[in-house]
Scaffold this motif. Sequence first.
Motif, short mmCIF file in Angstrom:
data_model
loop_
_atom_site.label_atom_id
_atom_site.label_comp_id
_atom_site.label_asym_id
_atom_site.label_seq_id
_atom_site.Cartn_x
_atom_site.Cartn_y
_atom_site.Cartn_z
N ARG A 177 -81.36 -54.56 34.48
CA ARG A 177 -80.63 -55.08 35.64
C ARG A 177 -80.96 -54.29 36.89
O ARG A 177 -81.19 -54.86 37.97
CB ARG A 177 -79.12 -55.04 35.36
N LEU A 178 -80.98 -52.99 36.79
CA LEU A 178 -81.23 -52.17 37.97
C LEU A 178 -82.63 -52.40 38.51
O LEU A 178 -82.83 -52.54 39.73
CB LEU A 178 -81.00 -50.70 37.64
N LEU A 179 -83.63 -52.46 37.63
CA LEU A 179 -84.99 -52.68 38.10
C LEU A 179 -85.19 -54.09 38.66
O LEU A 179 -85.91 -54.28 39.64
CB LEU A 179 -85.99 -52.40 36.98
N GLN B 99 -72.24 -54.63 37.76
CA GLN B 99 -71.12 -53.70 37.58
C GLN B 99 -70.87 -53.41 36.11
O GLN B 99 -70.64 -52.26 35.71
CB GLN B 99 -69.85 -54.26 38.24
N ARG B 100 -70.95 -54.44 35.29
CA ARG B 100 -70.65 -54.25 33.87
C ARG B 100 -71.74 -53.45 33.17
O ARG B 100 -71.46 -52.63 32.29
CB ARG B 100 -70.45 -55.60 33.19
N ALA B 101 -72.98 -53.68 33.54
CA ALA B 101 -74.06 -52.92 32.94
C ALA B 101 -73.89 -51.43 33.22
O ALA B 101 -74.10 -50.58 32.33
CB ALA B 101 -75.40 -53.41 33.48
N ILE B 102 -73.50 -51.09 34.45
CA ILE B 102 -73.26 -49.69 34.80
C ILE B 102 -72.02 -49.17 34.08
O ILE B 102 -72.01 -48.05 33.54
CB ILE B 102 -73.11 -49.53 36.32
N PHE B 103 -70.95 -49.97 34.06
CA PHE B 103 -69.71 -49.59 33.40
C PHE B 103 -69.95 -49.23 31.93
O PHE B 103 -69.40 -48.26 31.41
CB PHE B 103 -68.72 -50.75 33.50
N ASN B 104 -70.79 -50.01 31.27
CA ASN B 104 -71.06 -49.77 29.86
C ASN B 104 -71.62 -48.38 29.60
O ASN B 104 -71.26 -47.73 28.61
CB ASN B 104 -72.04 -50.81 29.33
N LEU B 105 -72.47 -47.89 30.49
CA LEU B 105 -73.09 -46.59 30.29
C LEU B 105 -72.33 -45.46 30.97
O LEU B 105 -72.36 -44.32 30.49
CB LEU B 105 -74.54 -46.61 30.81
N GLU B 106 -71.61 -45.76 32.04
CA GLU B 106 -70.89 -44.72 32.80
C GLU B 106 -69.49 -44.45 32.24
O GLU B 106 -68.97 -43.34 32.36
CB GLU B 106 -70.76 -45.13 34.27
N GLU B 107 -68.85 -45.46 31.64
CA GLU B 107 -67.44 -45.32 31.27
C GLU B 107 -67.19 -45.39 29.77
O GLU B 107 -66.41 -44.60 29.23
CB GLU B 107 -66.62 -46.42 31.97
N ILE B 108 -67.82 -46.33 29.08
CA ILE B 108 -67.48 -46.57 27.67
C ILE B 108 -67.63 -45.34 26.79
O ILE B 108 -66.80 -45.10 25.91
CB ILE B 108 -68.32 -47.75 27.12
N PRO B 109 -68.66 -44.49 26.97
CA PRO B 109 -68.77 -43.31 26.08
C PRO B 109 -67.87 -42.14 26.48
O PRO B 109 -67.91 -41.10 25.83
CB PRO B 109 -70.25 -42.90 26.23
N THR B 110 -67.07 -42.28 27.54
CA THR B 110 -66.32 -41.15 28.08
C THR B 110 -64.86 -41.17 27.64
O THR B 110 -64.42 -42.04 26.89
CB THR B 110 -66.36 -41.15 29.62
N ASP B 111 -64.09 -40.23 28.18
CA ASP B 111 -62.65 -40.16 27.88
C ASP B 111 -61.86 -41.24 28.61
O ASP B 111 -60.65 -41.35 28.42
CB ASP B 111 -62.11 -38.77 28.25
N GLU B 112 -62.51 -42.04 29.44
CA GLU B 112 -61.79 -43.05 30.22
C GLU B 112 -61.85 -44.44 29.59
O GLU B 112 -61.19 -45.36 30.07
CB GLU B 112 -62.37 -43.14 31.64
N ALA B 113 -62.65 -44.64 28.55
CA ALA B 113 -62.83 -45.99 28.05
C ALA B 113 -63.29 -45.98 26.60
O ALA B 113 -63.70 -44.95 26.06
CB ALA B 113 -63.84 -46.75 28.92
N SER B 114 -63.22 -47.15 25.98
CA SER B 114 -63.74 -47.36 24.64
C SER B 114 -63.86 -48.87 24.43
O SER B 114 -63.30 -49.66 25.18
CB SER B 114 -62.82 -46.75 23.58
N TRP B 115 -64.59 -49.27 23.40
CA TRP B 115 -64.84 -50.69 23.16
C TRP B 115 -64.65 -50.98 21.67
O TRP B 115 -65.41 -50.52 20.85
CB TRP B 115 -66.25 -51.07 23.60
N PHE B 116 -63.61 -51.75 21.35
CA PHE B 116 -63.17 -51.91 19.97
C PHE B 116 -63.91 -53.01 19.20
O PHE B 116 -63.74 -53.11 18.00
CB PHE B 116 -61.67 -52.22 19.95
N SER B 117 -64.67 -53.83 19.87
CA SER B 117 -65.27 -54.99 19.21
C SER B 117 -66.60 -54.63 18.56
O SER B 117 -67.60 -54.40 19.24
CB SER B 117 -65.48 -56.12 20.21
N SER B 118 -66.63 -54.61 17.22
CA SER B 118 -67.85 -54.28 16.50
C SER B 118 -68.88 -55.40 16.56
O SER B 118 -70.05 -55.19 16.24
CB SER B 118 -67.54 -53.96 15.03
N SER B 119 -68.47 -56.59 17.00
CA SER B 119 -69.44 -57.68 17.14
C SER B 119 -70.40 -57.41 18.29
O SER B 119 -71.49 -57.99 18.34
CB SER B 119 -68.73 -59.02 17.35
#
Length: 556
Positions: free
Chosen positions: A128-130, A83-103
């Motif tokens: 993960r998907l494969l 779920q998180r692997a998909i979330f990272n590509l489906e949500e983080i770059p969009t208007d619904e999400a962002s990720w503040f940790s530069s680490s």
Amino acid sequence: MKSIKKYILSLGVVAAAMSLGSCTGDLDLQPIDPSTVNSSQFADDPEGYMNRVLAEIYQSFVTFGPNGDSQIKAADGGMTTFQRAIFNLEEIPTDEASWFSSSDAGLFTLQYGNISSDNDMILATYSRLLVNIALCNSFIQAYNNGDFHLTGDLVAKGEDAVRQCKILRSACYFYLIDLFGNVPYADETVAIGTNAPQLSRAEIFNLVTKTLEDVIAEYGSANKAAAYGYVGKDVAQGVLVKYYLNAEVFTGTPRWNDCLRVANDLISAHKGTGFRNSGLAENWFDIVSAKNKDFAIGGSNACSEILWILPADADHIESYSGAALLMLAGIKTDEEKARIGVSNGWGCFKGRPQLVNRFQWNEPTQATSPDKRVAFWSTSKDGYTNEMKNMTLSGWKESGYTQTKLINRYLNADGTVNMNDDGLAPASGDGRVTTACPMLRLSEIYLSAAEAILHGAGAKADALEYVNLIRERAGVRAWQANELTLETLQDERCRELYQENCRRTDLIRYGKWTSGYNWAWKGNAANGTDFPAYYNLYPIPAQIVSMSTYKQNPGY
């Protein structure tokens, strides 16, 4: 078949590792467990070993790997969970999400839409998907080869397990072709160790939709629910709806009539319970709180809005994904931890102002809302600002609202959230919560059906009925017929399904992903800027291209 909970914890007995074509080394798939059991032992306990091997597949959709060892070494283990692997590509770059940790370097750059073929988050998702597809194929091959030594009634159980693997595999291929376009394709007919051919997304679309149609036909008219945590006919139909909804993007040819046909079959099977007999849970809070598993397929409530759930159990299952991610990543203060019902908060994930602005607010300061879907947010009433001055941890408080959707609390008898000590659900550390993560809900099917209708597949009155069920359950007023358009439906879909791993897909289908709509920090510009047209696809990871004959996507 017994509930998955009994078997998902059986980490010591696993399926033999296998590959998808010749890419096992490319994906850096680690041995699942040192005590790997091979098929020669299956005859000792055919049903037991079959259940355990199947459970290992399901485990690969819930956690990053057994015994705390990630199956994929492309990135931090927690971020490689399904779920998180998909979330990272489906949500983080969009208007619904962002990720503040530069680490988290790969994810931090991805939030701006900055894409490169050597990004570790892209490799993690692809891998993960494969890997999960390969696990499904291995099970089917083992069944077809007679490795489980099934006889009598166990044959039918084996056939059902094969159907489940085909459904899970089909779901993985949805995200693969959606994110990456042309990818390696292997089903159970491709021998392990051989080179899986890279097919076009249209070819894979045709193969997988046929598989799902065949699986649904095998289930027949009976709608026997799958056990809790497993997939069955409902998920097969739900995933097929997702394919048909996006058919024009994937193949160049729309399939709105097929989308509505399958969606209506699924909706009809669930009518008679829940909110106005729609099959939706009576109360929005039912599906986002600690007993949401009751409202999933195989749960204790007659209403099963959650078609596909990723099980959680604070006592046993550790996962830095799913509900744990969606709760912990978006909060920071002690007050927020107490409200959500957890002991920690990472303070690195927020939505963007454009999502906030889609909701109805009671005052110009956007402090409180009648919409239940924002009930657990921290807003201006909590000292937050609905603008995104930057995306750094130092600017956390001044850069957007916290937008928590799931909570680790129980409900009172009247359906309100129990904010007292007896309302807390068990939570044991960062990766352990009681609330489960919905992966696919009936409300998404209603909204997909409405979209198909507005594209000419049915009567608009039905679309209006479907959308108003969603709105009124959320606590906002019903629309009049003239208020429902493709544009307003798109906004309602965002309000209902935010953080549920479909935003980027939706924006591409709407023609608003690369251009035509901007959001804060899109393209690393404060007010947003267009993406290059080739950003409609992610790159095939550079590691994969360099070690195979697979072609890179244009532009990378």
